[in-house]
Design a protein around this motif. Structure first.
Motif, PDB file in Angstrom:
ATOM      1  N   LYS A   1     -77.351  10.613 -16.572  1.00 10.73           N
ATOM      2  CA  LYS A   1     -77.504  12.072 -16.619  1.00 10.73           C
ATOM      3  C   LYS A   1     -76.780  12.728 -15.448  1.00 10.73           C
ATOM      4  O   LYS A   1     -76.159  13.788 -15.605  1.00 10.73           O
ATOM      5  N   GLU A   2     -76.867  12.102 -14.273  1.00  9.30           N
ATOM      6  CA  GLU A   2     -76.195  12.656 -13.101  1.00  9.30           C
ATOM      7  C   GLU A   2     -74.684  12.670 -13.293  1.00  9.30           C
ATOM      8  O   GLU A   2     -74.016  13.653 -12.957  1.00  9.30           O
ATOM      9  N   ARG A   3     -74.134  11.574 -13.838  1.00  6.24           N
ATOM     10  CA  ARG A   3     -72.692  11.515 -14.039  1.00  6.24           C
ATOM     11  C   ARG A   3     -72.242  12.518 -15.097  1.00  6.24           C
ATOM     12  O   ARG A   3     -71.182  13.129 -14.984  1.00  6.24           O
ATOM     13  N   ILE A   4     -73.047  12.703 -16.134  1.00 11.08           N
ATOM     14  CA  ILE A   4     -72.718  13.687 -17.161  1.00 11.08           C
ATOM     15  C   ILE A   4     -72.750  15.093 -16.564  1.00 11.08           C
ATOM     16  O   ILE A   4     -71.854  15.910 -16.803  1.00 11.08           O
ATOM     17  N   ALA A   5     -73.795  15.374 -15.769  1.00  6.48           N
ATOM     18  CA  ALA A   5     -73.896  16.695 -15.134  1.00  6.48           C
ATOM     19  C   ALA A   5     -72.705  16.934 -14.209  1.00  6.48           C
ATOM     20  O   ALA A   5     -72.157  18.041 -14.163  1.00  6.48           O
ATOM     21  N   TYR A   6     -72.298  15.887 -13.495  1.00  7.04           N
ATOM     22  CA  TYR A   6     -71.144  16.028 -12.609  1.00  7.04           C
ATOM     23  C   TYR A   6     -69.879  16.306 -13.417  1.00  7.04           C
ATOM     24  O   TYR A   6     -69.080  17.169 -13.047  1.00  7.04           O
ATOM     25  N   SER A   7     -69.680  15.598 -14.525  1.00  5.01           N
ATOM     26  CA  SER A   7     -68.507  15.834 -15.366  1.00  5.01           C
ATOM     27  C   SER A   7     -68.494  17.259 -15.897  1.00  5.01           C
ATOM     28  O   SER A   7     -67.445  17.912 -15.942  1.00  5.01           O
ATOM     29  N   GLN A   8     -69.672  17.765 -16.285  1.00  4.19           N
ATOM     30  CA  GLN A   8     -69.754  19.140 -16.784  1.00  4.19           C
ATOM     31  C   GLN A   8     -69.435  20.140 -15.675  1.00  4.19           C
ATOM     32  O   GLN A   8     -68.743  21.141 -15.898  1.00  4.19           O
ATOM     33  N   PHE A   9     -69.927  19.846 -14.469  1.00  2.00           N
ATOM     34  CA  PHE A   9     -69.644  20.723 -13.330  1.00  2.00           C
ATOM     35  C   PHE A   9     -68.160  20.747 -13.010  1.00  2.00           C
ATOM     36  O   PHE A   9     -67.569  21.805 -12.787  1.00  2.00           O
ATOM     37  N   ARG A  10     -67.528  19.567 -13.049  1.00  2.00           N
ATOM     38  CA  ARG A  10     -66.087  19.494 -12.819  1.00  2.00           C
ATOM     39  C   ARG A  10     -65.327  20.275 -13.888  1.00  2.00           C
ATOM     40  O   ARG A  10     -64.326  20.928 -13.600  1.00  2.00           O
ATOM     41  N   LEU A  11     -65.808  20.217 -15.115  1.00  2.00           N
ATOM     42  CA  LEU A  11     -65.165  20.944 -16.203  1.00  2.00           C
ATOM     43  C   LEU A  11     -65.213  22.446 -15.943  1.00  2.00           C
ATOM     44  O   LEU A  11     -64.233  23.167 -16.177  1.00  2.00           O
ATOM     45  N   VAL A  12     -66.358  22.936 -15.430  1.00  2.00           N
ATOM     46  CA  VAL A  12     -66.468  24.352 -15.068  1.00  2.00           C
ATOM     47  C   VAL A  12     -65.432  24.710 -14.008  1.00  2.00           C
ATOM     48  O   VAL A  12     -64.732  25.728 -14.106  1.00  2.00           O
ATOM     49  N   LEU A  13     -65.307  23.860 -12.999  1.00  2.00           N
ATOM     50  CA  LEU A  13     -64.336  24.128 -11.936  1.00  2.00           C
ATOM     51  C   LEU A  13     -62.910  24.124 -12.482  1.00  2.00           C
ATOM     52  O   LEU A  13     -62.086  24.950 -12.072  1.00  2.00           O
ATOM     53  N   GLU A  14     -62.606  23.192 -13.397  1.00  2.00           N
ATOM     54  CA  GLU A  14     -61.271  23.157 -14.003  1.00  2.00           C
ATOM     55  C   GLU A  14     -60.983  24.463 -14.741  1.00  2.00           C
ATOM     56  O   GLU A  14     -59.880  25.001 -14.680  1.00  2.00           O
ATOM     57  N   GLN A  15     -62.001  24.988 -15.451  1.00  2.00           N
ATOM     58  CA  GLN A  15     -61.813  26.211 -16.224  1.00  2.00           C
ATOM     59  C   GLN A  15     -61.649  27.435 -15.319  1.00  2.00           C
ATOM     60  O   GLN A  15     -60.914  28.370 -15.650  1.00  2.00           O
ATOM     61  N   LEU A  16     -62.319  27.415 -14.168  1.00  2.00           N
ATOM     62  CA  LEU A  16     -62.326  28.596 -13.306  1.00  2.00           C
ATOM     63  C   LEU A  16     -61.211  28.608 -12.261  1.00  2.00           C
ATOM     64  O   LEU A  16     -60.893  29.659 -11.720  1.00  2.00           O
ATOM     65  N   SER A  17     -60.637  27.453 -11.986  1.00  2.00           N
ATOM     66  CA  SER A  17     -59.659  27.397 -10.902  1.00  2.00           C
ATOM     67  C   SER A  17     -58.378  28.123 -11.279  1.00  2.00           C
ATOM     68  O   SER A  17     -57.926  28.070 -12.414  1.00  2.00           O
ATOM     69  N   GLY A  18     -57.797  28.796 -10.298  1.00  2.00           N
ATOM     70  CA  GLY A  18     -56.571  29.554 -10.541  1.00  2.00           C
ATOM     71  C   GLY A  18     -55.334  28.686 -10.451  1.00  2.00           C
ATOM     72  O   GLY A  18     -55.375  27.548  -9.996  1.00  2.00           O
ATOM     73  N   THR A  19     -54.226  29.226 -10.921  1.00  2.00           N
ATOM     74  CA  THR A  19     -52.979  28.463 -10.893  1.00  2.00           C
ATOM     75  C   THR A  19     -52.413  28.362  -9.474  1.00  2.00           C
ATOM     76  O   THR A  19     -51.723  27.411  -9.151  1.00  2.00           O
ATOM     77  N   ASP A  20     -52.682  29.345  -8.646  1.00  2.00           N
ATOM     78  CA  ASP A  20     -52.185  29.318  -7.263  1.00  2.00           C
ATOM     79  C   ASP A  20     -53.271  28.750  -6.366  1.00  2.00           C
ATOM     80  O   ASP A  20     -54.034  29.474  -5.734  1.00  2.00           O
ATOM     81  N   LEU A  21     -53.353  27.432  -6.322  1.00  2.00           N
ATOM     82  CA  LEU A  21     -54.423  26.784  -5.577  1.00  2.00           C
ATOM     83  C   LEU A  21     -54.262  26.935  -4.074  1.00  2.00           C
ATOM     84  O   LEU A  21     -55.227  26.790  -3.336  1.00  2.00           O
ATOM     85  N   SER A  22     -53.047  27.208  -3.616  1.00  2.00           N
ATOM     86  CA  SER A  22     -52.850  27.357  -2.178  1.00  2.00           C
ATOM     87  C   SER A  22     -53.642  28.551  -1.645  1.00  2.00           C
ATOM     88  O   SER A  22     -54.162  28.513  -0.528  1.00  2.00           O
ATOM     89  N   VAL A  23     -53.745  29.619  -2.449  1.00  2.00           N
ATOM     90  CA  VAL A  23     -54.536  30.787  -2.039  1.00  2.00           C
ATOM     91  C   VAL A  23     -56.009  30.409  -1.964  1.00  2.00           C
ATOM     92  O   VAL A  23     -56.706  30.731  -0.993  1.00  2.00           O
ATOM     93  N   SER A  24     -56.506  29.697  -2.987  1.00  2.00           N
ATOM     94  CA  SER A  24     -57.900  29.254  -2.971  1.00  2.00           C
ATOM     95  C   SER A  24     -58.170  28.366  -1.767  1.00  2.00           C
ATOM     96  O   SER A  24     -59.211  28.482  -1.101  1.00  2.00           O
ATOM     97  N   LYS A  25     -57.229  27.477  -1.463  1.00  2.00           N
ATOM     98  CA  LYS A  25     -57.400  26.575  -0.321  1.00  2.00           C
ATOM     99  C   LYS A  25     -57.530  27.362   0.971  1.00  2.00           C
ATOM    100  O   LYS A  25     -58.439  27.114   1.777  1.00  2.00           O
ATOM    101  N   ASP A  26     -56.658  28.337   1.176  1.00  2.00           N
ATOM    102  CA  ASP A  26     -56.703  29.112   2.414  1.00  2.00           C
ATOM    103  C   ASP A  26     -58.012  29.870   2.548  1.00  2.00           C
ATOM    104  O   ASP A  26     -58.625  29.897   3.629  1.00  2.00           O
ATOM    105  N   LEU A  27     -58.465  30.482   1.448  1.00  2.00           N
ATOM    106  CA  LEU A  27     -59.711  31.240   1.483  1.00  2.00           C
ATOM    107  C   LEU A  27     -60.907  30.334   1.761  1.00  2.00           C
ATOM    108  O   LEU A  27     -61.794  30.683   2.556  1.00  2.00           O
ATOM    109  N   LEU A  28     -60.919  29.176   1.121  1.00  2.00           N
ATOM    110  CA  LEU A  28     -62.043  28.261   1.309  1.00  2.00           C
ATOM    111  C   LEU A  28     -62.034  27.644   2.704  1.00  2.00           C
ATOM    112  O   LEU A  28     -63.100  27.422   3.292  1.00  2.00           O
ATOM    113  N   GLU A  29     -60.857  27.371   3.244  1.00  2.00           N
ATOM    114  CA  GLU A  29     -60.798  26.868   4.612  1.00  2.00           C
ATOM    115  C   GLU A  29     -61.349  27.899   5.585  1.00  2.00           C
ATOM    116  O   GLU A  29     -62.057  27.545   6.545  1.00  2.00           O
TER     117      GLU A  29
END
Length: 281
Positions: free
Chosen positions: A37-65
């Protein structure tokens, strides 16, 4: 298939942070079902992140840093930063962030699974004699193979069928068939190589004896606009197999005990999947 993506906004970060809070440490339960169940939940969470992440990841990286620097104890921001590092193929920094999360929040299951998956990828790359990350634009994909295995076992759990264990021989056979379909540019259960023609032929090249049961699913996805090997498209491929009567029957076979998954990808991002279901004697 072209996927629409959007940059991560502040409200979206709040949503992801709320989802991530579900991974906070809980009372220890190491049963096989709970771990699945934990691995399935993690896969689903990763899927959400894949759907939400932008194409310009360098901007996301700078903001998160900047966010991590401002609030060093924020495990949510660190997890998102680690995910972005993974997408940018900076695995050492990703592992550093996941480890920092575990230092701040011992027992955090999502961070533990993420770190375990990265270490498996690194070990696999070393075993294959390649330097980790030296495959250029083709990312290592053992985590996506694990995602498919988790999705298959989730289907079986929902129907009270036995969980399938990963079989190293089945994995090797599945990976080699996917590799050959990619390299020889075909899509079929039947190989053009004489001694590898059927799934059973391929299995017997590695196994000491004929299995009691063997079945195979294959899937292919073409990349028309962007690199298509990602968690979202793996989940889509699984749904398409479940929507097909014959493939669904293989996924839900009562008489099999073990599973092998093999994914091959080319430089354009087209990918081939082989799922091998077996019950060894």
């Amino acid at each position: 298939m072209k996927m629409r993506v959007r940059c991560i906004s502040s409200p979206t970060l709040a949503v992801v942070a709320a989802l991530y809070s579900l991974a906070a440490p809980t009372a220890a339960d190491t049963s096989e079902t709970e771990l699945l169940k934990e691995r399935i939940a993690y896969s689903q969470f990763r899927l959400v992140l894949e759907q939400l992440s932008g194409t310009d990841l360098s901007v996301s990286k700078d903001l998160l840093e900047e966010s991590v620097a401002a609030v060093p104890r924020s495990v949510e921001a660190r997890f998102l930063l680690a995910f972005v590092y993974e997408r940018l193929r900076d695995d050492p920094r990703a592992k550093e962030q996941y480890q920092r999360i575990l230092d701040l929040s011992p027992g955090n299951r999502f961070a533990s699974i993420a770190l375990e998956n990265l270490r498996k990828d690194e070990a696999q790359a070393h075993a294959e004699g390649v330097e980790h990350g030296a495959v250029g634009e083709m990312p290592l994909h053992t985590t996506l193979e694990q995602q498919l295995a988790d999705l298959i076992n989730e289907e079986r759990t929902q129907r009270r069928l036995r969980l399938l264990q990963i079989n190293p021989i089945a994995v090797a056979v599945a990976r080699e068939h996917s590799d050959e379909m990619r390299d020889k540019n075909y899509f079929s259960h039947d190989s053009p190589t004489p001694d590898r023609k059927t799934p059973l032929d391929r299995y017997l090249l590695k196994a000491p004896e004929k299995p009691a049961v063997i079945a195979e699913n294959i899937s292919r996805r073409w990349s028309n606009y962007e690199y298509s090997l990602n968690a979202a498209n793996i989940a889509t491929a699984h749904r398409e197999l479940m929507d097909s009567k014959h493939h669904r029957e293989n996924i839900l076979l009562r008489d099999v005990t073990h599973l092998g998954i093999g994914i091959a990808v080319n430089e354009r991002g087209d990918f081939w999947i082989t799922e091998l279901f077996v019950r060894p004697r």
